[in-house]
Motif scaffolding. Structure first.
Motif, PDB file in Angstrom:
ATOM      1  N   THR A  31       0.957  -1.232   0.035  1.00 55.38           N
ATOM      2  CA  THR A  31       0.082  -0.158   0.115  1.00 55.38           C
ATOM      3  C   THR A  31       0.882   1.061  -0.163  1.00 55.38           C
ATOM      4  OG1 THR A  31      -0.454  -0.329   2.516  1.00 55.38           O
ATOM      5  CG2 THR A  31      -2.354  -1.182   1.195  1.00 55.38           C
ATOM      6  N   GLU A  43      -4.746  16.573  -0.326  1.00 51.93           N
ATOM      7  CA  GLU A  43      -5.441  15.160  -0.435  1.00 51.93           C
ATOM      8  C   GLU A  43      -4.928  14.003  -0.258  1.00 51.93           C
ATOM      9  OE1 GLU A  43      -7.286  13.687   1.485  1.00 51.93           O
ATOM     10  OE2 GLU A  43      -9.193  14.602   0.374  1.00 51.93           O
ATOM     11  N   ARG A  45      -4.523   9.591   0.583  1.00 50.58           N
ATOM     12  CA  ARG A  45      -5.184   8.084   0.798  1.00 50.58           C
ATOM     13  C   ARG A  45      -4.037   6.908   0.196  1.00 50.58           C
ATOM     14  NH1 ARG A  45      -5.232  11.421  -3.319  1.00 50.58           N
ATOM     15  NH2 ARG A  45      -7.790  12.420  -3.706  1.00 50.58           N
ATOM     16  N   LEU A  46      -4.648   5.685   0.988  1.00 48.63           N
ATOM     17  CA  LEU A  46      -3.942   4.970   0.339  1.00 48.63           C
ATOM     18  C   LEU A  46      -4.687   4.019  -0.509  1.00 48.63           C
ATOM     19  CD1 LEU A  46      -3.056   2.734   4.438  1.00 48.63           C
ATOM     20  CD2 LEU A  46      -1.455   3.760   2.605  1.00 48.63           C
ATOM     21  N   LEU A  47      -3.370   3.014  -1.773  1.00 51.67           N
ATOM     22  CA  LEU A  47      -3.777   2.805  -2.187  1.00 51.67           C
ATOM     23  C   LEU A  47      -3.047   1.586  -2.626  1.00 51.67           C
ATOM     24  CD1 LEU A  47      -5.442   5.089  -3.526  1.00 51.67           C
ATOM     25  CD2 LEU A  47      -5.323   3.616  -5.734  1.00 51.67           C
ATOM     26  N   VAL A  48      -3.616   0.443  -3.007  1.00 54.41           N
ATOM     27  CA  VAL A  48      -2.834  -1.244  -2.663  1.00 54.41           C
ATOM     28  C   VAL A  48      -2.760  -1.017  -4.678  1.00 54.41           C
ATOM     29  CG1 VAL A  48      -2.828  -3.829  -3.737  1.00 54.41           C
ATOM     30  CG2 VAL A  48      -4.021  -2.520  -1.733  1.00 54.41           C
ATOM     31  N   ARG A  50      -1.180  -2.666  -7.435  1.00 53.63           N
ATOM     32  CA  ARG A  50      -1.381  -3.702  -8.237  1.00 53.63           C
ATOM     33  C   ARG A  50      -0.418  -4.708  -9.487  1.00 53.63           C
ATOM     34  NH1 ARG A  50      -6.221  -5.441  -5.753  1.00 53.63           N
ATOM     35  NH2 ARG A  50      -6.652  -3.435  -4.850  1.00 53.63           N
ATOM     36  N   TYR A  62      -6.085   0.232  -8.818  1.00 48.02           N
ATOM     37  CA  TYR A  62      -7.078   0.343  -8.865  1.00 48.02           C
ATOM     38  C   TYR A  62      -8.056   0.955  -8.257  1.00 48.02           C
ATOM     39  CZ  TYR A  62      -6.252  -4.433 -11.646  1.00 48.02           C
ATOM     40  OH  TYR A  62      -5.566  -5.233 -12.328  1.00 48.02           O
ATOM     41  N   ALA A  63      -9.484   1.527  -8.787  1.00 51.68           N
ATOM     42  CA  ALA A  63      -9.869   2.961  -8.232  1.00 51.68           C
ATOM     43  C   ALA A  63     -11.205   2.520  -8.511  1.00 51.68           C
ATOM     44  CB  ALA A  63      -9.949   3.836  -8.077  1.00 51.68           C
ATOM     45  N   ASP A  64     -12.299   3.106  -7.645  1.00 53.46           N
ATOM     46  CA  ASP A  64     -13.652   3.611  -7.991  1.00 53.46           C
ATOM     47  C   ASP A  64     -13.910   4.494  -8.823  1.00 53.46           C
ATOM     48  OD1 ASP A  64     -16.543   4.448  -7.955  1.00 53.46           O
ATOM     49  OD2 ASP A  64     -16.818   2.428  -6.931  1.00 53.46           O
ATOM     50  N   SER A  67     -15.135   7.370  -6.979  1.00 48.28           N
ATOM     51  CA  SER A  67     -14.472   8.009  -6.144  1.00 48.28           C
ATOM     52  C   SER A  67     -13.694   9.089  -6.569  1.00 48.28           C
ATOM     53  CB  SER A  67     -13.200   7.165  -5.791  1.00 48.28           C
ATOM     54  OG  SER A  67     -12.831   6.790  -6.666  1.00 48.28           O
ATOM     55  N   LYS A  69     -11.011  11.229  -5.523  1.00 50.83           N
ATOM     56  CA  LYS A  69      -9.764  10.599  -6.353  1.00 50.83           C
ATOM     57  C   LYS A  69      -9.942  11.006  -8.111  1.00 50.83           C
ATOM     58  CE  LYS A  69      -8.724   6.998  -4.733  1.00 50.83           C
ATOM     59  NZ  LYS A  69     -10.425   6.258  -4.772  1.00 50.83           N
ATOM     60  N   ALA A 128     -18.161   6.789  -3.243  1.00 53.72           N
ATOM     61  CA  ALA A 128     -17.437   7.422  -1.836  1.00 53.72           C
ATOM     62  C   ALA A 128     -17.315   8.571  -1.932  1.00 53.72           C
ATOM     63  CB  ALA A 128     -15.567   6.888  -2.434  1.00 53.72           C
TER      64      ALA A 128
HETATM   65  C1  LIG Z   1      -4.627  -0.583   3.731  1.00 55.20           C
HETATM   66  C2  LIG Z   1      -5.842   0.237   2.421  1.00 55.20           C
HETATM   67  C3  LIG Z   1      -5.738  -0.037   0.874  1.00 55.20           C
HETATM   68  C4  LIG Z   1      -6.842   0.250  -0.009  1.00 55.20           C
HETATM   69  N1  LIG Z   1      -6.682   0.342  -0.919  1.00 55.20           N
HETATM   70  C5  LIG Z   1      -7.403   1.148  -1.882  1.00 55.20           C
HETATM   71  C6  LIG Z   1      -7.345   0.704  -3.623  1.00 55.20           C
HETATM   72  O1  LIG Z   1      -6.650  -0.116  -3.490  1.00 55.20           O
HETATM   73  N2  LIG Z   1      -8.306   1.804  -4.559  1.00 55.20           N
HETATM   74  C7  LIG Z   1      -8.825   2.419  -4.109  1.00 55.20           C
HETATM   75  O2  LIG Z   1      -9.296   3.308  -4.671  1.00 55.20           O
HETATM   76  N3  LIG Z   1      -8.957   2.982  -2.902  1.00 55.20           N
HETATM   77  C8  LIG Z   1      -8.259   1.623  -1.434  1.00 55.20           C
HETATM   78  N4  LIG Z   1      -7.926   1.742  -0.303  1.00 55.20           N
HETATM   79  C9  LIG Z   1      -8.964   3.075   0.569  1.00 55.20           C
HETATM   80  C10 LIG Z   1      -8.362   4.822   0.297  1.00 55.20           C
HETATM   81  O3  LIG Z   1      -7.396   4.792   1.081  1.00 55.20           O
HETATM   82  C11 LIG Z   1     -10.360   6.077   0.406  1.00 55.20           C
HETATM   83  O4  LIG Z   1     -10.466   5.716   1.228  1.00 55.20           O
HETATM   84  C12 LIG Z   1     -11.226   5.452  -0.577  1.00 55.20           C
HETATM   85  O5  LIG Z   1     -10.596   5.378  -2.219  1.00 55.20           O
HETATM   86  C13 LIG Z   1     -11.956   6.756  -1.091  1.00 55.20           C
HETATM   87  O6  LIG Z   1     -10.619   8.272  -1.395  1.00 55.20           O
HETATM   88  P1  LIG Z   1     -11.228   8.825  -2.491  1.00 55.20           P
HETATM   89  O7  LIG Z   1     -12.020   9.893  -1.590  1.00 55.20           O
HETATM   90  O8  LIG Z   1      -9.600  10.494  -2.578  1.00 55.20           O
HETATM   91  O9  LIG Z   1     -11.249   9.244  -3.762  1.00 55.20           O
HETATM   92  C14 LIG Z   1      -7.479   1.671   1.195  1.00 55.20           C
HETATM   93  C15 LIG Z   1      -7.865   1.675   1.595  1.00 55.20           C
HETATM   94  C16 LIG Z   1      -6.241   1.429   3.210  1.00 55.20           C
HETATM   95  C17 LIG Z   1      -6.677   1.596   4.434  1.00 55.20           C
END
Ligand SMILES: Cc1cc2nc3c(=O)[nH]c(=O)nc-3n(C[C@H](O)[C@H](O)[C@H](O)COP(=O)(O)O)c2cc1C
Length: 197
Positions: A31, A43, A45-48, A50, A62-64, A67, A69, A128
């Motif tokens: 992450t 801003e 946030r964490l993402l995995v 891939r 990957y993301a929704d 969202s 972002k 989100a």
């Molecule tokens: C450990 C962890 C992994 C996450 N992995 C993802 C991810 O791969 N993709 C994603 O869109 N959000 C992931 N999230 C959620 C984001 O951190 C974030 O809360 C969400 O995407 C909404 O973000 P935004 O409002 O800035 O778009 C993860 C959160 C955590 C705590």
């Protein structure tokens, strides 16, 4: 980390750690925090992570699509990814430009190879960040329903984010002396230098 002595060794070690993060659950760089700016507002946030293509200097996440972002990246694609490896005492910052894949071949290929259980993460009824009265209103579709026709709609919620990395900043905390390395892509090769930690 066995203190790599050269700038090149640090860079190779970094890509190896990122590579490991793809295949090893719980690896420190699995992450990474995505930092963006939008309308003057920072801003993160964490993402995995891939996928990774070292040759192309490309990270894939990957993301929704719904969202915040995604709209932010469309408006301002410059990003910084931040990671921390406590075992190696290594802070990582990757700078680059994000490119979104929405409903194109690259997004579809990733969607098609995604396990059904992961597709469910794109089945939520709302974007989100949408205000709700009860967390139950954000529930994903139930497991086992992934063959239903809605999965085509879920695919439309999927976004693939590629980041082309053009600068890297590494900070290695070491009792023998902290080290910080900076790498800049000049269009042909990485220009590396030590900087004060
Ligand atoms: C450990 C962890 C992994 C996450 N992995 C993802 C991810 O791969 N993709 C994603 O869109 N959000 C992931 N999230 C959620 C984001 O951190 C974030 O809360 C969400 O995407 C909404 O973000 P935004 O409002 O800035 O778009 C993860 C959160 C955590 C705590």
């Amino acid at each position: 980390m066995t203190t790599p002595p050269t700038l090149e060794a640090y860079r190779q070690d970094l890509w190896a750690r990122l590579d490991q993060a793809i295949t090893t659950p719980g690896a420190p760089f699995q992450t990474l925090a995505l930092a963006t700016t939008f309308d003057g507002q920072p801003e993160a946030r964490l993402l995995v992570l891939r996928a990774l293509d070292q040759q192309a200097r490309r990270l894939t996440h990957y993301a929704d699509r719904r969202s915040a972002k995604i709209a932010q990246l469309e408006a301002q694609p410059r990003v910084c990814w931040l990671g921390w490896d406590p075992g190696a005492q290594l802070q990582l910052r990757l700078y680059g430009s994000a490119r979104l894949h929405l409903d194109d071949d690259r997004a579809r290929e990733a969607w098609d190879s995604m396990p059904a259980s992961s597709r469910l993460h794109y089945s939520g009824p709302h974007a989100a960040g949408t205000p709700i009265d009860d967390p139950a209103q954000a529930a994903f579709a139930a497991y086992g329903t992934h063959e239903n026709p809605e999965s085509a709609a879920w695919a439309r919620n999927f976004a693939l984010i590629d980041t082309e990395v053009d600068a890297i900043d590494l900070l290695h905390l070491d009792r023998a002396g902290h080290r910080r390395a900076h790498y800049q892509w000049d269009g042909t090769s990485w220009q590396a230098r030590w900087v004060v930690p």
